[in-house]
Design a protein around this motif. Structure first.
Motif, short mmCIF file in Angstrom:
data_model
loop_
_atom_site.label_atom_id
_atom_site.label_comp_id
_atom_site.label_asym_id
_atom_site.label_seq_id
_atom_site.Cartn_x
_atom_site.Cartn_y
_atom_site.Cartn_z
N GLY A 56 7.64 9.58 1.51
CA GLY A 56 7.34 9.60 0.09
C GLY A 56 6.22 10.57 -0.25
O GLY A 56 5.83 11.41 0.57
N CYS A 57 5.69 10.45 -1.44
CA CYS A 57 4.70 11.41 -1.94
C CYS A 57 3.28 10.85 -1.96
O CYS A 57 2.38 11.51 -2.48
N ASN A 58 3.09 9.65 -1.43
CA ASN A 58 1.76 9.04 -1.47
C ASN A 58 0.92 9.55 -0.32
O ASN A 58 0.62 8.84 0.65
N SER A 62 -5.20 9.01 4.74
CA SER A 62 -6.61 8.67 4.55
C SER A 62 -7.29 8.47 5.90
O SER A 62 -6.73 7.89 6.82
N THR A 101 0.80 -1.22 0.00
CA THR A 101 0.00 0.00 0.00
C THR A 101 0.82 1.26 0.00
O THR A 101 0.42 2.27 -0.55
N VAL A 102 1.99 1.24 0.65
CA VAL A 102 2.81 2.44 0.77
C VAL A 102 4.24 2.12 0.41
O VAL A 102 4.79 1.13 0.86
N GLU A 103 4.84 2.96 -0.39
CA GLU A 103 6.23 2.81 -0.76
C GLU A 103 7.04 3.89 -0.06
O GLU A 103 6.74 5.07 -0.16
N ARG A 108 -2.19 10.34 -0.25
CA ARG A 108 -3.53 9.76 -0.19
C ARG A 108 -3.56 8.51 0.69
O ARG A 108 -4.50 8.31 1.46
N GLU A 109 -2.52 7.71 0.61
CA GLU A 109 -2.49 6.47 1.38
C GLU A 109 -2.15 6.71 2.84
O GLU A 109 -2.72 6.09 3.73
N THR A 110 -1.21 7.63 3.11
CA THR A 110 -0.75 7.83 4.48
C THR A 110 -1.60 8.82 5.26
O THR A 110 -1.42 8.97 6.47
N ARG A 139 -8.91 1.39 4.92
CA ARG A 139 -7.50 1.43 4.54
C ARG A 139 -6.57 1.21 5.75
O ARG A 139 -5.37 1.13 5.57
#
Length: 640
Positions: free
Chosen positions: A347-349, A355, A180-182, A351-353, A360
């Motif tokens: 990182g740049c995600n 939410s 889900t997260v890089e 939306r995932e971190t 999720r």
């Protein structure tokens, strides 16, 4: 030959151990020809100023002791009378600080700060991005009213408990999280054990022993009846003196709770990145929060008193105007710092971190939220002393805001005589009442039934006050009070001797620069110096110089003084930059390379935001486009 080499090394070691004593003796002797060859008031004042500044920057003697140098050198050289120097060591801001410390003592005694922190983190949730933002918000809010060091020392154990909960379930959720997260690459991660030892040696050589294996912070302060604080340092503990907050003599004790087994400590690289991000976010948020109020840091107090002392006719700096100017700066800095740390470590995600969706959430995030909720439940229902402290907190803030808001008449207009009441009046009044109001609810029943009894309920004295003198004495930063007084004494000497005007004349070649360029150069200079010197000492040295420069260049002194005051707090690139940095570094999650990389970005963000503020909403707020009458009057008086 070997014996001679060994003898030379032994001499070098002895000289190195005595380097501070040698500096204390050599600096005054080497500069003594200045007042002897040129026996003028300016030369004598310059001698005292240079000696004191060297003592402050080098920390060859304690900051408070160095601040006493003007108290005996000014009368000896005939710059100021002893009674005149003594009057500079107690000003209006001393009383303001005493009242605030009374409120801070009540907040910490009844655990209101912990309740606020846990509640705000519960609202944010356990998603990494939102968790970091939640901790930053609660840390910044607490740092507005408490010292940066005490705020960091209080929040870090809570953050560490959450991080350990995240790590303990990391192995089970590693596969799920990697999908889900890089996380960004970290080249230093493979060599973390070697770097940890190197960082420990670097910090050891700068400020004494700091053990990165330590994980739990508790404050251990024992009044010894002399106005100082006695601290006990043993194996597995770190103790240092705060130099730029409200509690310079507070010993921060960090006890070892586990072995540094990196392989077991960080199951995945992402876990390590979360630990780095959250740890650094707390120290940066404490710094940002301290900018918001006049009482947030000692540097704000130093600026306010020196400015009002140098320009008594300027009624522009008070709690309200400072808050209006600095609050947007703090909000912008907080958000940009969060984005920078998120990009650097998570990182740049976003939306995932970040939410809020429950679908999720991973198992360890749910467990972390449960852990935070359990810690909050342990506090029990809100107690009567917490309610009283909260009411006093709100009342003090409202009275500060409404004293002289500017756009409408304040409550001081109800009094016939004007100019007698300041923010210190409110602060001391409410602080005094905390010594009188009983901590137990009136007409309360005898204790016994509750499962968790508060200290007020177990106190045998039913009329025990909210705080005692020992509570106040434990937090009162007398070293900072003397340090601030030393700065006022230096400023008074520069004014009377004419040294400030002489410095201003030497800076006339800069008259061709626009005001914003002068302010930017001042910001960059103080933010660089403060990485290696204490914040209060740096600002105390630079304020008279920048004031004289502004008067010479015919620009509003606030154009340079306010940005410099804010930028002096941005010593965030090294563990030795300020005590909160050292506290966070001691937990072992971050390395010096991480702090330098992240701190450099935060430093740039701070300078840019402060310059944006002083060039936009600061212009109409402080009328920066004109050279004010109060500065003209000061300039004419100085020339005469």
């Amino acid at each position: 030959m070997r014996l001679e080499a060994a003898a030379r090394m032994d001499i070098i070691k002895k000289l190195w151990r005595a380097r501070k004593l040698i500096l204390v003796v050599l600096i005054p002797l080497s500069l003594l020809p200045l007042p002897l060859i040129h026996p003028t008031s300016e030369a004598c004042c310059a001698y005292v100023l240079i000696v004191t500044a060297v003592y402050w920057v080098s920390e060859a003697v304690p900051l408070g002791a160095a601040a006493l140098v003007p108290a005996f050198l000014y009368p000896l050289f005939g710059v100021l009378k002893s009674s005149e120097v003594a009057a500079e060591y107690c000003k209006d801001t001393t009383l303001l600080l005493m009242g605030v410390i009374c409120l801070a003592a009540s907040i910490e005694k009844w655990n209101l700060h912990k309740r606020i922190a846990l509640r705000m983190v519960m609202v944010a949730g356990a998603k990494p991005g939102m968790l970091v933002l939640g901790f930053m918000c609660c840390t910044a809010f607490l740092s507005m009213w408490l010292s940066n060091t005490s705020t960091t020392a209080m929040v870090m154990p809570i953050a560490e408990a959450v991080l350990q909960q995240l790590i303990s379930t990391g192995v089970a959720d590693a596969q799920e999280d990697s999908e889900t997260v890089e996380a960004p690459e970290d080249d230093c991660f493979s060599d973390k054990e070697e770097n940890r030892q190197q960082n420990q040696l670097e910090l050891l050589s700068r400020r004494g022993s700091v053990n990165p294996e330590l994980c739990t912070v508790t404050e251990t302060v024992e009044p010894n009846g002399t106005g100082r604080k006695a601290s006990k340092v043993s194996q597995g503990q770190m103790s240092f003196k705060q130099t730029n907050g409200h509690r310079p003599s507070t010993a921060i004790s960090i006890s070892e709770s586990r072995k540094d087994n990196k392989e077991a400590r960080y199951p995945t690289k992402r876990d390590h990145m979360i630990c780095k991000c959250l740890s650094l976010s707390i120290t940066y948020a404490a710094t940002v929060g301290g900018l918001i109020t006049i009482t947030g840091t000692s540097t704000n107090l130093i600026f306010a008193e020196q400015f009002n002392n140098r320009y008594p006719d300027a009624k522009v700096i008070n709690f309200g105007t400072w808050f209006i100017f600095s609050f947007p700066i703090a909000i912008i800095m907080l958000l940009l710092t969060w984005v920078w740390l998120h990009f650097l470590f998570l990182g740049c995600n976003f939306r995932e971190t970040c939410s809020f969706s429950k679908k999720r959430k991973t198992r360890r995030e749910i467990l972390s939220e449960t852990r935070i909720h359990e810690e909050y439940v342990k506090l029990g229902p809100i107690s009567y002393p917490e309610v009283v402290t909260g009411v006093f907190f709100i009342l003090m803030t409202l009275l500060w805001f409404t004293r002289e808001p500017g756009f409408v008449p304040g409550w001081t207009s109800l009094f016939e005589k004007k100019g007698y009441r300041t923010d210190a009046t409110v602060s001391v009044l409410l602080g005094f009442l905390l010594f009188l109001i009983p901590a137990r609810r009136p007409f309360s029943r005898a204790p016994g039934t509750p499962a968790r009894e508060s200290p007020a309920e177990t106190d045998p004295d039913p009329l025990a006050p909210m705080i005692t003198w020992n509570d106040f004495q434990r937090l009162m930063p007398w070293e900072i009070v003397i340090l601030v007084g030393g700065g006022y004494a230096l400023a008074a000497g520069c004014k009377v001797s004419g040294l400030s005007m002489w410095i201003g004349r030497q800076l006339e070649p800069m008259s061709g620069l626009p005001p914003w360029m002068v302010a930017l150069l001042a910001c960059l200079l103080v933010s660089a110096v403060t990485e290696f010197a204490s914040n209060p000492a740096t600002l105390t040295v630079f304020l008279p110089i920048l004031s004289a420069l502004s008067e010479t260049l015919q620009i509003n002194p606030l154009y340079t003084l306010i940005p410099s005051t804010m930028c002096v707090s941005f010593g965030v690139m090294l563990p030795v930059g300020n005590p909160p940095n050292a506290i966070v570094f001691s937990y072992g999650h971050v390395q010096i390379s991480d702090m330098v990389k992240a701190g450099f970005g935060v430093n740039l963000i701070g300078v840019m935001v402060v310059m944006l503020a002083i060039m936009t909403w600061g212009v109409p707020l402080f009328n920066l486009t004109e050279f004010p009458d109060w500065a003209v009057a000061r300039n004419i008086t100085g020339n005469v």
